[in-house]
Design a protein around this motif. Structure first.
Motif, PDB file in Angstrom:
ATOM      1  N   SER A  34       0.830  -1.210   0.000  1.00 48.40           N
ATOM      2  CA  SER A  34       0.000   0.000   0.000  1.00 48.40           C
ATOM      3  C   SER A  34       0.863   1.259   0.000  1.00 48.40           C
ATOM      4  N   VAL A  35       1.904   1.248   0.812  1.00 53.85           N
ATOM      5  CA  VAL A  35       2.822   2.395   0.864  1.00 53.85           C
ATOM      6  C   VAL A  35       3.501   2.581  -0.497  1.00 53.85           C
ATOM      7  N   ARG A  36       3.895   1.486  -1.121  1.00 57.60           N
ATOM      8  CA  ARG A  36       4.541   1.550  -2.436  1.00 57.60           C
ATOM      9  C   ARG A  36       3.613   2.197  -3.464  1.00 57.60           C
ATOM     10  N   GLU A  37       2.336   1.825  -3.449  1.00 59.65           N
ATOM     11  CA  GLU A  37       1.372   2.420  -4.378  1.00 59.65           C
ATOM     12  C   GLU A  37       1.220   3.916  -4.124  1.00 59.65           C
ATOM     13  N   ARG A  38       1.180   4.282  -2.859  1.00 59.66           N
ATOM     14  CA  ARG A  38       1.074   5.706  -2.516  1.00 59.66           C
ATOM     15  C   ARG A  38       2.300   6.474  -3.001  1.00 59.66           C
ATOM     16  N   LEU A  39       3.478   5.897  -2.805  1.00 55.90           N
ATOM     17  CA  LEU A  39       4.706   6.549  -3.263  1.00 55.90           C
ATOM     18  C   LEU A  39       4.739   6.677  -4.788  1.00 55.90           C
ATOM     19  N   LYS A  40       4.233   5.667  -5.492  1.00 53.03           N
ATOM     20  CA  LYS A  40       4.153   5.752  -6.958  1.00 53.03           C
ATOM     21  C   LYS A  40       3.274   6.924  -7.381  1.00 53.03           C
ATOM     22  N   GLY A  41       2.134   7.086  -6.696  1.00 55.85           N
ATOM     23  CA  GLY A  41       1.230   8.193  -7.006  1.00 55.85           C
ATOM     24  C   GLY A  41       1.871   9.540  -6.745  1.00 55.85           C
ATOM     25  N   ILE A  42       2.580   9.654  -5.640  1.00 58.36           N
ATOM     26  CA  ILE A  42       3.268  10.905  -5.316  1.00 58.36           C
ATOM     27  C   ILE A  42       4.349  11.198  -6.356  1.00 58.36           C
ATOM     28  N   LYS A  43       5.085  10.164  -6.758  1.00 59.50           N
ATOM     29  CA  LYS A  43       6.133  10.351  -7.759  1.00 59.50           C
ATOM     30  C   LYS A  43       5.537  10.822  -9.079  1.00 59.50           C
ATOM     31  N   LYS A  44       4.404  10.240  -9.446  1.00 61.41           N
ATOM     32  CA  LYS A  44       3.749  10.626 -10.700  1.00 61.41           C
ATOM     33  C   LYS A  44       3.303  12.089 -10.649  1.00 61.41           C
ATOM     34  N   LYS A  45       2.714  12.501  -9.512  1.00 64.83           N
ATOM     35  CA  LYS A  45       2.298  13.894  -9.353  1.00 64.83           C
ATOM     36  C   LYS A  45       3.502  14.826  -9.381  1.00 64.83           C
ATOM     37  N   THR A  46       4.588  14.426  -8.743  1.00 65.36           N
ATOM     38  CA  THR A  46       5.799  15.241  -8.716  1.00 65.36           C
ATOM     39  C   THR A  46       6.344  15.422 -10.127  1.00 65.36           C
ATOM     40  N   MET A  47       6.360  14.330 -10.894  1.00 69.30           N
ATOM     41  CA  MET A  47       6.851  14.431 -12.269  1.00 69.30           C
ATOM     42  C   MET A  47       5.963  15.354 -13.086  1.00 69.30           C
ATOM     43  N   THR A  48       4.643  15.280 -12.886  1.00 68.94           N
ATOM     44  CA  THR A  48       3.725  16.151 -13.604  1.00 68.94           C
ATOM     45  C   THR A  48       3.984  17.612 -13.243  1.00 68.94           C
ATOM     46  N   LEU A  49       4.192  17.887 -11.961  1.00 74.16           N
ATOM     47  CA  LEU A  49       4.487  19.257 -11.533  1.00 74.16           C
ATOM     48  C   LEU A  49       5.808  19.745 -12.108  1.00 74.16           C
ATOM     49  N   GLU A  50       6.815  18.886 -12.124  1.00 68.29           N
ATOM     50  CA  GLU A  50       8.104  19.268 -12.686  1.00 68.29           C
ATOM     51  C   GLU A  50       7.982  19.578 -14.178  1.00 68.29           C
ATOM     52  N   GLU A  51       7.195  18.778 -14.890  1.00 64.57           N
ATOM     53  CA  GLU A  51       6.978  19.030 -16.317  1.00 64.57           C
ATOM     54  C   GLU A  51       6.260  20.363 -16.519  1.00 64.57           C
ATOM     55  N   LYS A  52       5.267  20.636 -15.681  1.00 60.70           N
ATOM     56  CA  LYS A  52       4.525  21.894 -15.780  1.00 60.70           C
ATOM     57  C   LYS A  52       5.449  23.082 -15.486  1.00 60.70           C
ATOM     58  N   MET A  53       6.301  22.943 -14.472  1.00 53.62           N
ATOM     59  CA  MET A  53       7.234  24.025 -14.155  1.00 53.62           C
ATOM     60  C   MET A  53       8.215  24.258 -15.303  1.00 53.62           C
ATOM     61  N   GLU A  54       8.667  23.191 -15.928  1.00 52.46           N
ATOM     62  CA  GLU A  54       9.570  23.322 -17.080  1.00 52.46           C
ATOM     63  C   GLU A  54       8.863  24.052 -18.222  1.00 52.46           C
ATOM     64  N   GLU A  55       7.588  23.718 -18.449  1.00 52.74           N
ATOM     65  CA  GLU A  55       6.816  24.405 -19.485  1.00 52.74           C
ATOM     66  C   GLU A  55       6.704  25.897 -19.169  1.00 52.74           C
ATOM     67  N   ILE A  56       6.427  26.240 -17.919  1.00 48.53           N
ATOM     68  CA  ILE A  56       6.306  27.643 -17.515  1.00 48.53           C
ATOM     69  C   ILE A  56       7.631  28.376 -17.747  1.00 48.53           C
ATOM     70  N   ARG A  57       8.750  27.728 -17.393  1.00 42.61           N
ATOM     71  CA  ARG A  57      10.069  28.353 -17.617  1.00 42.61           C
ATOM     72  C   ARG A  57      10.308  28.609 -19.104  1.00 42.61           C
ATOM     73  N   LEU A  58       9.982  27.616 -19.935  1.00 40.96           N
ATOM     74  CA  LEU A  58      10.170  27.775 -21.387  1.00 40.96           C
ATOM     75  C   LEU A  58       9.292  28.890 -21.940  1.00 40.96           C
ATOM     76  N   VAL A  59       8.042  28.923 -21.520  1.00 42.20           N
ATOM     77  CA  VAL A  59       7.124  29.967 -21.998  1.00 42.20           C
ATOM     78  C   VAL A  59       7.628  31.337 -21.574  1.00 42.20           C
ATOM     79  N   ASN A  60       8.102  31.457 -20.341  1.00 39.90           N
ATOM     80  CA  ASN A  60       8.642  32.748 -19.891  1.00 39.90           C
ATOM     81  C   ASN A  60       9.874  33.149 -20.696  1.00 39.90           C
TER      82      ASN A  60
END
Length: 194
Positions: free
Chosen positions: A124-150
């Motif tokens: 169960s903890v492993r599944e939760r960590l996978k979800g957090i990692k996926k959200k973190t990667m999505t946020l990092e991708e979004k931040m990279e997009e914002i940097r490029l657009v700026n």
């Protein structure tokens, strides 16, 4: 195998044949693959260079090291779930030291049913960590997009003497007109003007 069932890779670090035999039925439910057993910390570290494991069970102490640092290293910067089994007389001390690092610490001896429940908790903890990692990667991708657009906005401001609002609208319009993401549009602008 049921559709959508998670399969977990397992590394057992234990020098006790009796312990390993007792664990065998626990990890033979079809839910765990591969299940690798090593008998030293050094062998565990070598295995982990080539393979990422979902779950690691450490039966401390081990012949070449206690296993404490291995457990901490596994949980540091990783989404692997580590469980270390320790003797009752040192449980309190190790639990206090290792729990802040995310290591699950358990007293031995432990009954099979309790260990089975702990393995379910680890999954169960492993599944939760996978979800957090996926959200973190999505946020990092979004931040990279914002940097490029700026950066693209500033390239347009400098090269085309646009205002920031005009540069922003230009990027949005280009994205819609060309059916591109803002990131792709920003990359095109930076190739042209950057």
């Amino acid at each position: 195998m049921t559709q959508g069932m998670c399969v977990y890779s397992v590394l057992i670090v234990s020098a006790s044949d009796k312990f390993n035999s007792a664990l065998s039925p626990l990890f033979s439910r079809g839910k765990f693959e591969p299940v690798v057993t090593v008998d030293t910390v050094a062998k565990a570290r070598r295995r982990m260079v080539d393979e990422v494991y979902d779950l690691v069970v450490i039966n401390a102490p081990l012949p070449d090291d206690f296993g404490r640092k291995l457990a901490v290293d596994i949980c540091s910067g990783s989404d692997t779930v580590a469980l270390i089994l320790v003797k009752n007389d040192i449980y309190e001390e190790l639990s206090a030291a290792l729990s802040p690092h995310g290591v699950l610490v358990v007293k031995k001896p432990i009954e099979f049913a309790s260990l089975s429940q702990l393995v379910d908790v680890m999954c169960s903890v492993r599944e939760r960590l996978k979800g957090i990692k996926k959200k973190t990667m999505t946020l990092e991708e979004k931040m990279e997009e914002i940097r490029l657009v700026n950066r693209a906005k500033w390239a347009l401001i400098n090269a085309c003497h646009m205002t920031e609002d005009d540069a922003h609208r230009y990027i949005q319009k280009q994205s819609m007109d060309l059916c591109l993401s803002k990131k792709e549009t920003a990359e095109n602008i930076l190739r042209t003007y950057g």
